[in-house]
Design a protein around this motif. Structure first.
Motif, short mmCIF file in Angstrom:
data_model
loop_
_atom_site.label_atom_id
_atom_site.label_comp_id
_atom_site.label_asym_id
_atom_site.label_seq_id
_atom_site.Cartn_x
_atom_site.Cartn_y
_atom_site.Cartn_z
N TYR A 76 0.87 -1.17 0.00
CA TYR A 76 0.00 0.00 0.00
C TYR A 76 0.91 1.22 0.00
O TYR A 76 2.06 1.14 0.48
N ILE A 101 3.47 -6.19 1.26
CA ILE A 101 2.41 -7.11 1.75
C ILE A 101 2.55 -8.43 1.00
O ILE A 101 2.54 -9.50 1.60
N PRO A 127 -2.52 -15.78 9.32
CA PRO A 127 -2.81 -14.81 10.36
C PRO A 127 -3.40 -13.50 9.84
O PRO A 127 -3.22 -13.16 8.67
N ASN A 128 -4.07 -12.77 10.72
CA ASN A 128 -4.62 -11.46 10.38
C ASN A 128 -3.50 -10.58 9.83
O ASN A 128 -2.39 -10.59 10.34
N GLY A 129 -3.83 -9.85 8.79
CA GLY A 129 -2.87 -8.89 8.24
C GLY A 129 -1.83 -9.51 7.33
O GLY A 129 -0.91 -8.82 6.89
N SER A 130 -1.95 -10.81 7.00
CA SER A 130 -0.89 -11.41 6.18
C SER A 130 -1.09 -11.16 4.68
O SER A 130 -0.20 -11.48 3.89
N GLY A 131 -2.22 -10.59 4.28
CA GLY A 131 -2.36 -10.19 2.87
C GLY A 131 -3.36 -11.01 2.07
O GLY A 131 -3.39 -10.92 0.84
N LYS A 132 -4.22 -11.79 2.74
CA LYS A 132 -5.18 -12.65 2.04
C LYS A 132 -6.19 -11.83 1.24
O LYS A 132 -6.42 -12.09 0.05
N THR A 133 -6.79 -10.84 1.91
CA THR A 133 -7.78 -10.00 1.24
C THR A 133 -7.12 -9.21 0.11
O THR A 133 -7.67 -9.08 -0.99
N THR A 134 -5.91 -8.72 0.38
CA THR A 134 -5.15 -7.98 -0.64
C THR A 134 -4.96 -8.85 -1.89
O THR A 134 -5.15 -8.38 -3.02
N GLN A 138 -14.90 -9.43 2.17
CA GLN A 138 -14.82 -9.73 3.60
C GLN A 138 -15.91 -8.95 4.36
O GLN A 138 -16.50 -9.45 5.30
N GLU A 157 -13.76 -15.14 3.93
CA GLU A 157 -14.38 -15.43 5.23
C GLU A 157 -15.90 -15.54 5.14
O GLU A 157 -16.63 -14.78 5.78
N HIS A 188 -10.69 -18.66 8.86
CA HIS A 188 -9.91 -19.04 10.03
C HIS A 188 -10.56 -20.25 10.70
O HIS A 188 -10.10 -20.71 11.73
N1 LIG Z 1 -6.11 0.36 2.25
C1 LIG Z 1 -5.04 0.05 2.98
N2 LIG Z 1 -4.07 0.96 3.22
C2 LIG Z 1 -2.97 0.67 3.95
N3 LIG Z 1 -2.74 -0.55 4.49
C3 LIG Z 1 -3.67 -1.49 4.29
C4 LIG Z 1 -4.87 -1.25 3.53
N4 LIG Z 1 -5.61 -2.38 3.50
C5 LIG Z 1 -4.90 -3.29 4.21
N5 LIG Z 1 -3.76 -2.76 4.68
C6 LIG Z 1 -2.73 -3.48 5.46
O1 LIG Z 1 -2.20 -4.54 4.67
C7 LIG Z 1 -1.98 -5.71 5.46
C8 LIG Z 1 -2.70 -6.90 4.83
O2 LIG Z 1 -4.10 -6.66 4.92
P1 LIG Z 1 -5.16 -7.72 4.41
O3 LIG Z 1 -6.50 -7.12 4.62
O4 LIG Z 1 -4.81 -8.16 3.04
O5 LIG Z 1 -4.90 -8.93 5.45
P2 LIG Z 1 -5.73 -10.26 5.70
O6 LIG Z 1 -4.75 -11.41 5.62
O7 LIG Z 1 -6.91 -10.31 4.81
O8 LIG Z 1 -6.17 -10.08 7.24
P3 LIG Z 1 -7.51 -10.52 8.04
O9 LIG Z 1 -7.36 -11.98 8.39
O10 LIG Z 1 -7.48 -9.66 9.26
O11 LIG Z 1 -8.68 -10.23 7.16
C9 LIG Z 1 -2.43 -5.34 6.87
O12 LIG Z 1 -1.30 -5.02 7.64
C10 LIG Z 1 -3.32 -4.13 6.67
O13 LIG Z 1 -3.27 -3.27 7.77
#
Ligand SMILES: Nc1ncnc2c1ncn2[C@@H]1O[C@H](COP(=O)(O)OP(=O)(O)OP(=O)(O)O)[C@@H](O)[C@H]1O
Ligand SMILES: [Mg+2]
Length: 245
Positions: free
Chosen positions: A20, A26, A45-52, A93, A171, A200
């Protein structure tokens, strides 16, 4: 005669990097392939980048480096994603990112209408899809007043109504009660579809997928714990402790 022809992946990511603006990496040199008929789980884990990762596949975010090929073609420009969004259905999500129409029927009919169906056809598909998810009678409900679990199911209906070839579900069980989660599990298993499920919930993944990946350091790794766990319990030795080769 043996068929030596290698099937090509529906989705292929090679060396994909993403961060980002102003943030840390990420996705970092990530490789991923999804073949037709694969039923894949993604647990990390949360924040590992799955949604990204899902957002990159749908063209909502652009990778800084690497190649993404979908249905055999490289995808870069907004135009390349028009077909992708018709053939791949993504469950966001957050249901509030998915639902935008005043009523449930309008929201579920929106996709089919966009695919060129008539108003009547789109409404029929929407009603049929809602019924499949046990949501008969929800047609005229006001979308923003639905409960969290109801929004989740209506969001799934909007995705399924487009009759996608591939599902990316972020999810899907969040906020669902036990009975609804079981119904959803059976429904997903009955799909003759290729899908990636982020969850999860390990028992849910064990029941709905054949293979599970995890993410670490911005890359995708095979995770053998989910299905190993399932295997132990499905084994004819049952709960008796035993070793596997
Ligand atoms: N729009 C954004 N701007 C800046 N950072 C972001 C943005 N969206 C997500 N992030 C960061 O990117 C990282 C990955 O986020 P992502 O949502 O892909 O994780 P995730 O694996 O889907 O987590 P979760 O299990 O909590 O849904 C996180 O550290 C998050 O804070
Ligand atoms: Mg996420």
């Amino acid at each position: 005669m043996t068929d030596t022809h290698q099937p090509s992946p529906l989705i292929a990511m090679r060396g994909v990097c993403f961060n980002y603006p102003g943030g840390p990496p990420i996705l970092n040199d990530l490789d991923f392939e999804l073949f037709r008929g694969e039923r894949v789980g993604l647990v990390a884990p949360n924040g590992s980048g799955k949604t990204t990762l899902f957002h990159i596949l749908m063209g909502l975010l652009k990778p800084c480096a690497g190649e993404v090929r979908i249905f055999g073609r490289p995808v870069h420009r907004e135009q390349d994603f028009i077909e992708v969004r018709q053939r791949i259905g993504m469950l966001f999500q957050d249901a509030d990112d998915q639902l935008f129409s005043p009523t449930v029927l309008e929201d579920v009919a929106f996709g089919p209408l966009n695919l060129g169906k008539s108003r009547e056809e789109a409404a029929t598909i929407a009603r049929r899809t809602l019924a499949r998810l046990g949501l008969e009678g929800f047609e005229n409900r006001v979308t923003f007043r639905l409960s969290g679990g109801e929004k989740r199911l209506v969001s799934l209906a909007t995705v399924l109504a487009m009759e996608p070839e591939v599902l990316l579900l972020d999810e899907p069980t969040t906020g669902l009660d036990d009975k609804t989660r079981h119904t959803l599990t059976h429904l997903i298993v009955a799909f003759d579809l290729t899908y990636v499920l982020i969850s999860h919930n390990v028992p849910f993944l064990a029941a709905t997928t054949d293979k599970t990946y995890s993410m670490e350091g911005g890359r995708i790794l095979l995770d053998e714990t989910v299905h190993f766990h399932e295997h132990v319990h499905a084994h004819r030795h049952g709960q008796v402790p035993h070793q596997h080769e």
